[in-house]
Write a protein that holds these residues in place. Structure first.
Motif, PDB file in Angstrom:
ATOM      1  N   VAL A  20      -1.955   1.816   5.657  1.00  0.00           N
ATOM      2  CA  VAL A  20      -0.649   1.447   5.194  1.00  0.00           C
ATOM      3  C   VAL A  20      -0.092   2.597   4.097  1.00  0.00           C
ATOM      4  N   ASP A  21       1.311   2.784   4.270  1.00  0.00           N
ATOM      5  CA  ASP A  21       1.909   3.885   3.154  1.00  0.00           C
ATOM      6  C   ASP A  21       1.426   3.508   1.944  1.00  0.00           C
ATOM      7  N   TYR A  26       2.420   0.301  -4.988  1.00  0.00           N
ATOM      8  CA  TYR A  26       3.174   0.575  -6.344  1.00  0.00           C
ATOM      9  C   TYR A  26       4.397   0.046  -6.447  1.00  0.00           C
ATOM     10  N   PRO A  27       4.778  -0.958  -6.480  1.00  0.00           N
ATOM     11  CA  PRO A  27       6.165  -1.351  -6.510  1.00  0.00           C
ATOM     12  C   PRO A  27       6.684  -1.423  -7.937  1.00  0.00           C
ATOM     13  N   LEU A  38       4.367  -9.184  -2.940  1.00  0.00           N
ATOM     14  CA  LEU A  38       3.999 -10.152  -1.775  1.00  0.00           C
ATOM     15  C   LEU A  38       3.579  -9.193  -0.552  1.00  0.00           C
ATOM     16  N   VAL A  39       4.410  -8.273  -0.212  1.00  0.00           N
ATOM     17  CA  VAL A  39       4.086  -7.294   1.098  1.00  0.00           C
ATOM     18  C   VAL A  39       2.480  -6.755   0.804  1.00  0.00           C
ATOM     19  N   ALA A  40       2.443  -6.247  -0.605  1.00  0.00           N
ATOM     20  CA  ALA A  40       1.113  -5.759  -0.806  1.00  0.00           C
ATOM     21  C   ALA A  40       0.095  -6.580  -0.584  1.00  0.00           C
ATOM     22  N   GLY A  68      -0.103  -1.024 -10.271  1.00  0.00           N
ATOM     23  CA  GLY A  68      -0.303  -1.328  -8.703  1.00  0.00           C
ATOM     24  C   GLY A  68      -1.051  -2.567  -8.375  1.00  0.00           C
ATOM     25  N   VAL A  69      -0.941  -2.772  -7.138  1.00  0.00           N
ATOM     26  CA  VAL A  69      -1.717  -3.952  -6.452  1.00  0.00           C
ATOM     27  C   VAL A  69      -2.989  -3.265  -5.915  1.00  0.00           C
ATOM     28  N   THR A  70      -3.900  -3.966  -6.214  1.00  0.00           N
ATOM     29  CA  THR A  70      -5.315  -3.516  -5.824  1.00  0.00           C
ATOM     30  C   THR A  70      -6.138  -4.772  -5.662  1.00  0.00           C
ATOM     31  N   ALA A  71      -6.650  -4.796  -4.444  1.00  0.00           N
ATOM     32  CA  ALA A  71      -7.450  -5.960  -3.937  1.00  0.00           C
ATOM     33  C   ALA A  71      -6.676  -7.478  -4.012  1.00  0.00           C
TER      34      ALA A  71
END
Length: 94
Positions: A20-21, A26-27, A38-40, A68-71
């Motif tokens: 995935v990009d 990192y929204p 929610l996408v991440a 960022g979103v992690t896990a």
């Protein structure tokens, strides 16, 4: 720290996010209910190595520099998890 799978392989080789990009994670708007978050989180929800990812990030991430979103977790969610873990460890040690 790099967590390995039970068979000794680097967990990142099986991570869904590798396909995935990276910008998805990192929204700008990091509210837990923000559409981009929610996408991440959807990507992470289907990942077979999400637990290994979480263990890795929590072991090596500087609490003052979360982003960022992690896990499947936002920085605020990881901060809450970190605080809860520290509280539990403190309670056990006391």
């Amino acid at each position: 720290m790099i967590t390995t799978t039970p068979d000794g392989r680097d967990w990142r080789l099986s991570a869904v996010c590798a396909e995935v990009d990276p910008e998805v994670f990192y929204p700008v708007d990091l509210r837990p209910d923000a559409p981009a978050v929610l996408v991440a989180k959807r990507v992470c929800a289907g990942c077979p190595v999400r637990t290994s990812c979480a263990v890795d990030v929590m072991a090596g991430e500087d609490p003052a520099r979360r982003w960022g979103v992690t896990a499947g977790m936002t920085p605020q969610e990881r901060t809450a998890l970190y605080a809860a873990t520290r509280t539990e460890l403190g309670a056990v040690a006391a």
